[in-house]
Design a protein around this motif. Structure first.
Motif, PDB file in Angstrom:
ATOM      1  N   ALA A 184       0.820  -1.212   0.000  1.00  0.00           N
ATOM      2  CA  ALA A 184       0.000   0.000   0.000  1.00  0.00           C
ATOM      3  C   ALA A 184       0.853   1.262   0.000  1.00  0.00           C
ATOM      4  O   ALA A 184       0.571   2.216  -0.722  1.00  0.00           O
ATOM      5  CB  ALA A 184      -0.932  -0.009   1.214  1.00  0.00           C
ATOM      6  N   ASP A 185       1.923   1.279   0.793  1.00  0.00           N
ATOM      7  CA  ASP A 185       2.786   2.460   0.841  1.00  0.00           C
ATOM      8  C   ASP A 185       3.480   2.696  -0.494  1.00  0.00           C
ATOM      9  O   ASP A 185       3.634   3.836  -0.940  1.00  0.00           O
ATOM     10  CB  ASP A 185       3.838   2.310   1.947  1.00  0.00           C
ATOM     11  N   ALA A 186       3.898   1.616  -1.142  1.00  0.00           N
ATOM     12  CA  ALA A 186       4.570   1.743  -2.430  1.00  0.00           C
ATOM     13  C   ALA A 186       3.611   2.285  -3.483  1.00  0.00           C
ATOM     14  O   ALA A 186       3.989   3.103  -4.324  1.00  0.00           O
ATOM     15  CB  ALA A 186       5.135   0.395  -2.867  1.00  0.00           C
ATOM     16  N   LEU A 199       1.833   9.405  -5.942  1.00  0.00           N
ATOM     17  CA  LEU A 199       2.291  10.761  -5.637  1.00  0.00           C
ATOM     18  C   LEU A 199       3.357  11.204  -6.626  1.00  0.00           C
ATOM     19  O   LEU A 199       3.330  12.339  -7.117  1.00  0.00           O
ATOM     20  CB  LEU A 199       2.825  10.820  -4.207  1.00  0.00           C
ATOM     21  N   MET A 200       4.299  10.314  -6.949  1.00  0.00           N
ATOM     22  CA  MET A 200       5.349  10.678  -7.903  1.00  0.00           C
ATOM     23  C   MET A 200       4.763  10.913  -9.298  1.00  0.00           C
ATOM     24  O   MET A 200       5.198  11.817 -10.022  1.00  0.00           O
ATOM     25  CB  MET A 200       6.403   9.572  -7.961  1.00  0.00           C
ATOM     26  N   ALA A 201       3.782  10.108  -9.671  1.00  0.00           N
ATOM     27  CA  ALA A 201       3.126  10.311 -10.963  1.00  0.00           C
ATOM     28  C   ALA A 201       2.408  11.653 -10.985  1.00  0.00           C
ATOM     29  O   ALA A 201       2.416  12.378 -11.991  1.00  0.00           O
ATOM     30  CB  ALA A 201       2.143   9.172 -11.236  1.00  0.00           C
ATOM     31  N   ALA A 202       1.785  12.008  -9.868  1.00  0.00           N
ATOM     32  CA  ALA A 202       1.082  13.290  -9.772  1.00  0.00           C
ATOM     33  C   ALA A 202       2.062  14.454  -9.822  1.00  0.00           C
ATOM     34  O   ALA A 202       1.779  15.493 -10.427  1.00  0.00           O
ATOM     35  CB  ALA A 202       0.263  13.340  -8.483  1.00  0.00           C
ATOM     36  N   VAL A 203       3.217  14.308  -9.182  1.00  0.00           N
ATOM     37  CA  VAL A 203       4.251  15.352  -9.231  1.00  0.00           C
ATOM     38  C   VAL A 203       4.613  15.655 -10.676  1.00  0.00           C
ATOM     39  O   VAL A 203       4.676  16.821 -11.098  1.00  0.00           O
ATOM     40  CB  VAL A 203       5.497  14.914  -8.429  1.00  0.00           C
ATOM     41  N   LEU A 204       4.855  14.616 -11.451  1.00  0.00           N
ATOM     42  CA  LEU A 204       5.240  14.804 -12.854  1.00  0.00           C
ATOM     43  C   LEU A 204       4.094  15.398 -13.670  1.00  0.00           C
ATOM     44  O   LEU A 204       4.307  16.287 -14.496  1.00  0.00           O
ATOM     45  CB  LEU A 204       5.688  13.472 -13.453  1.00  0.00           C
ATOM     46  N   ARG A 205       2.876  14.915 -13.436  1.00  0.00           N
ATOM     47  CA  ARG A 205       1.713  15.404 -14.198  1.00  0.00           C
ATOM     48  C   ARG A 205       1.422  16.873 -13.891  1.00  0.00           C
ATOM     49  O   ARG A 205       1.250  17.691 -14.791  1.00  0.00           O
ATOM     50  CB  ARG A 205       0.484  14.558 -13.868  1.00  0.00           C
TER      51      ARG A 205
END
Length: 225
Positions: free
Chosen positions: A21-23, A29-35
């Motif tokens: 779940a944490d991964a 979150l990392m995908a959202a940062v890039l988007r």
């Protein structure tokens, strides 16, 4: 032990993937940062963020609650700026130049996401907080002299202004020029703003930074003949 994520995309005939779940949350979150850094708030959808990770969008709402809450976490990704402020004063100029010479979503993705989201009131409030409360006040506390807050705001203006031209306006030189040249010139601009106050020998009076206008200085002498 890792458990199967509810809502994960499962192909026909393919066993369900088991994710921690944490991964999964970190990946989203990392995908959202890039988007958000690339497209801004309005042009980014929860469905796209989930698709980038290969899961159902229901997981985004499960872990973050809403698109606004996800964006709020993304906008907090300004660790590079925080590390810069925590370092030695004489390293802030080169460090800021290095930060500005990187691609926006690599240097300070949270800042870039905010700059690319002018239509979001929440984004503009977060940008104001980042610039005035986090960056400016944090730097001003470390600068000597009575005008420390002013000099800190000028450094912030350089950070935001260059970031805007790079990430949003995409001007020819700042948006696609020589990064080493950007780094060097930005560092040169910041250096006199954060340097310790230079005091005249024996007098204890503040000496203006090189090039600053003062009574009797070359800047006030009028054009040379």
């Amino acid at each position: 032990m890792a458990q199967e994520e509810p809502g994960a995309e499962v192909g026909r005939g393919v066993p369900p993937r088991r994710k921690d779940a944490d991964a999964t949350r970190s990946a989203l979150l990392m995908a959202a940062v890039l988007r958000f850094a690339r497209d801004g708030y309005d042009r980014t959808s929860v469905r796209e963020v989930a698709a980038d990770v290969g899961v159902n969008q229901a997981l985004v709402y499960r872990y973050f609650g809403s698109k606004d809450a996800l964006f709020e976490e993304v906008s907090a990704h300004t660790s590079a700026i925080g590390e810069l402020l925590a370092g030695p004063l004489d390293a802030i100029g080169p460090g800021l130049g290095d930060l500005l010479s990187r691609e926006g979503d690599q240097g300070a993705p949270g800042l870039v996401a905010l700059l690319r989201s002018p239509g979001s009131a929440a984004a503009m409030e977060r940008l104001r907080q980042l610039v005035t409360d986090d960056f400016t006040l944090g730097l001003a506390r470390r600068l000597p002299g009575e005008d420390g807050r002013l000099r800190a705001e000028l450094v912030a203006a350089l950070l935001v202004g260059v970031g805007l031209l790079q990430a949003v306006v995409r001007t020819p030189q700042l948006g696609g020029g020589n990064p080493e040249r950007v780094r060097g010139l930005a560092a040169a601009l910041v250096r006199p703003l954060v340097a310790p106050v230079d005091r005249a020998a024996g007098g204890g009076a503040e000496r203006p930074a090189p090039g600053a206008g003062s009574p009797g200085s070359a800047a006030d002498a009028g054009p040379s003949r």
